[in-house]
Scaffold this motif. Structure first.
Motif, PDB file in Angstrom:
ATOM      1  N   UNK A  83       0.836  -1.205   0.000  1.00  0.00           N
ATOM      2  CA  UNK A  83       0.000   0.000   0.000  1.00  0.00           C
ATOM      3  C   UNK A  83       0.871   1.254   0.000  1.00  0.00           C
ATOM      4  N   UNK A  84       1.954   1.220   0.758  1.00  0.00           N
ATOM      5  CA  UNK A  84       2.852   2.376   0.798  1.00  0.00           C
ATOM      6  C   UNK A  84       3.489   2.615  -0.577  1.00  0.00           C
TER       7      UNK A  84
ATOM      8  N   UNK B 280       8.342   8.835   8.797  1.00  0.00           N
ATOM      9  CA  UNK B 280       7.220   8.743   9.724  1.00  0.00           C
ATOM     10  C   UNK B 280       7.004   7.312  10.201  1.00  0.00           C
ATOM     11  N   UNK B 281       6.075   7.146  11.131  1.00  0.00           N
ATOM     12  CA  UNK B 281       5.834   5.815  11.700  1.00  0.00           C
ATOM     13  C   UNK B 281       4.488   5.241  11.288  1.00  0.00           C
ATOM     14  N   UNK B 282       3.712   5.987  10.510  1.00  0.00           N
ATOM     15  CA  UNK B 282       2.353   5.550  10.185  1.00  0.00           C
ATOM     16  C   UNK B 282       2.351   4.330   9.266  1.00  0.00           C
ATOM     17  N   UNK B 283       3.242   4.298   8.308  1.00  0.00           N
ATOM     18  CA  UNK B 283       3.170   3.250   7.274  1.00  0.00           C
ATOM     19  C   UNK B 283       3.545   1.885   7.825  1.00  0.00           C
ATOM     20  N   UNK B 284       4.712   1.784   8.500  1.00  0.00           N
ATOM     21  CA  UNK B 284       5.200   0.472   8.953  1.00  0.00           C
ATOM     22  C   UNK B 284       5.648   0.517  10.416  1.00  0.00           C
TER      23      UNK B 284
ATOM     24  N   UNK C 147      14.263  -1.272   8.031  1.00  0.00           N
ATOM     25  CA  UNK C 147      13.358  -0.616   8.979  1.00  0.00           C
ATOM     26  C   UNK C 147      14.032  -0.487  10.329  1.00  0.00           C
ATOM     27  N   UNK C 148      13.814   0.641  11.020  1.00  0.00           N
ATOM     28  CA  UNK C 148      14.366   0.818  12.370  1.00  0.00           C
ATOM     29  C   UNK C 148      13.753  -0.218  13.304  1.00  0.00           C
TER      30      UNK C 148
END
Lengths: 127, 340
Positions: free
Chosen positions: B11-12, B98-102, B61-62
């Motif tokens: 989706x991202x 940002x943190x919204x996606x994953x 990813x962090x």
């Protein structure tokens, strides 16, 4: 050992139980299990020797610092706490010897630091 | 069974590819290692025009807590700065801070597929015939990084004065050790005192410093060529001898005493680097930077233990560096200081 062995073993036990269940992706299972195996080998290596190393080291550092006393409680957590206290004091003593230009004292401290590092060497150490 | 990140990542990416339809992510799997970032490989498929397309990509990813805390923007821009140069790097595609996606910041990059990174494999004996070629390529690429113009990265990275490079790095890593150490480190503290009392000369130029250029952080092939330089998360601007010193610090010999990176003698490595960079490695200054890098290594190992001890990241990859390397790093320091 840092992190201490008991919480690491507890974590590995949980990890092994997780990986015994179906549905864990194979690459993650392989990574978890191979790393766990290596950590268990390190834990096994230090199991027998760790109390002896700490007692020997505490005795040597006390002598350098001019302290008396012996380790009466041989639980690893107690020995480690005393080791931490003594090694912190040794750092101060080493810095003071450098500031004072006391070469003999510096040499004595270096000799113990080399010996301590050799005592703790792992069989798989890269250096 | 598909990975739960797959539909969220698809989706991202669909939002980043307005000309594409049927965007899908499949075969997402975590790659082992990755103590500072979670690293996954996956296949992206989509339709563009009437054509079905597919590409193998990497997600970095962090994690909740890391072996080293760094800005993913810096890593992303460092990769981009070397795209199309003599320093082989994967193509960077999208950065999400940002943190919204994953749930955590991440970036997506090209996968350089079909090559190896493992030092154990490289030094297993199977590649012995090509190790001189690997060494030549490794320190030539490091020389190219040192030679590169750092100006494009000055927007993202602080540019210290030439005589301040050493102090900035030493201050940074000593502060991390102060924060993270779980037990006193007398050898490391003695090394820090020596470093402060015997500072190196000013850097001969300001360079991009990769920060973790060692055997294990590049992709090699069967012919001994290097196809990709990875793990730029500690990159910054500084003294070019810093990177050379990291590549020569003894823990990266992987048990091959006297072999820098397990590959070549230190003199051979320095000669290759000097030829490629056009710079000189003053022996006394290089000695300072090798010892500094021993302190830096110790900062990383006690940091990984601290991440475990604080409960932020309980993965076994956080334990292994601490158990395996804290004592080895002390031994390396003693060697470099001529005490062992």
């Amino acid at each position: 050992m840092n992190p201490p062995v008991p919480p690491v073993l507890a974590e590995l036990a949980g990890l092994l139980m997780k990986n015994a269940m179906p549905g864990v992706p194979e690459p993650e299972r392989a990574s978890d299990l191979s790393l766990s195996a290596m950590l268990l080998m390190v834990a096994g290596e230090v199991w027998d020797r760790q109390a002896h190393i700490l007692v020997e080291e505490n005795r040597a550092v006390r002598a350098l610092l001019g302290e008396t006393g012996e380790d009466a409680d041989l639980r690893l957590s107690v020995l480690q706490a005393e080791n931490d206290r003594l090694r912190a004091a040794l750092i101060e003593a080493h810095a003071a010897a450098e500031a004072a230009g006391d070469q003999a004292r510096q040499d004595a401290i270096w000799a113990e630091l080399v010996a301590a590092t050799e005592r703790r060497k792992l069989s798989t150490a890269p250096v | 069974m598909s990975h739960p990140l797959e539909p969220r990542l698809a989706a991202y990416i669909a939002g980043k590819m307005p000309g594409a339809s049927d965007v899908a992510v499949s075969a997402l799997e975590r790659i082992s290692g990755g103590a500072s970032r979670e690293t996954y490989r996956f296949v992206l498929s989509w339709t563009e025009g009437a054509a079905a397309r597919e590409r193998r990509l990497i997600l970095r990813r962090d994690p909740p807590a890391s072996l080293i805390d760094t800005e993913r923007r810096v890593e992303f821009e460092a990769y981009r700065a070397f795209a199309g140069t003599a320093v082989p790097v994967p193509e960077m595609l999208w950065l999400e801070e940002g943190e919204a996606a994953l749930d955590h910041p991440f970036f997506v990059a090209e996968e350089i597929a079909g090559f190896q990174a493992s030092p154990q494999m490289l030094l297993s004996g199977a590649y012995d015939a090509v190790l001189p070629k690997v060494a030549e390529r490794k320190w030539t690429i490091l020389g190219e990084i040192a030679r590169a113009d750092p100006a494009p990265l000055a927007r993202w990275m602080e540019a210290p004065a030439l005589d301040a490079c050493w102090r900035r790095e030493l201050d940074h890593w000593e502060a991390l050790i102060d924060k993270d150490q779980a037990e006193p480190l007398p050898v490391t503290r003695a090394a820090i005192r020596w470093l402060r009392a015997n500072p190196p000369p000013p850097a001969q130029k300001l360079s991009v410093v990769h920060g973790d250029f060692r055997t294990g952080n590049f992709l090699f092939d069967a012919a001994g060529d290097i196809q990709g330089v990875l793990d730029w998360e500690m990159s910054h601007l500084g003294d070019p001898l810093e990177d050379l010193g990291w590549s020569l610090q003894p823990v990266w010999s992987f048990g091959r005493a006297g072999r820098a990176g397990g590959l070549a003698s230190p003199d051979e490595a320095v000669a290759i680097w000097e030829h490629a960079s056009g710079l000189k490695a003053d022996p006394a200054a290089l000695h300072w930077w090798i010892l500094f890098n021993c302190v830096k290594g110790q900062g990383i190992w006690v940091g990984s233990a601290a991440a475990f001890n604080r409960g932020g990241n309980r993965a076994p990859i956080m334990i292994y560096p601490a158990w395996w390397l804290i004592n080895a790093q002390d031994r390396a320091m003693l060697q470099v200081m001529g005490r062992l």
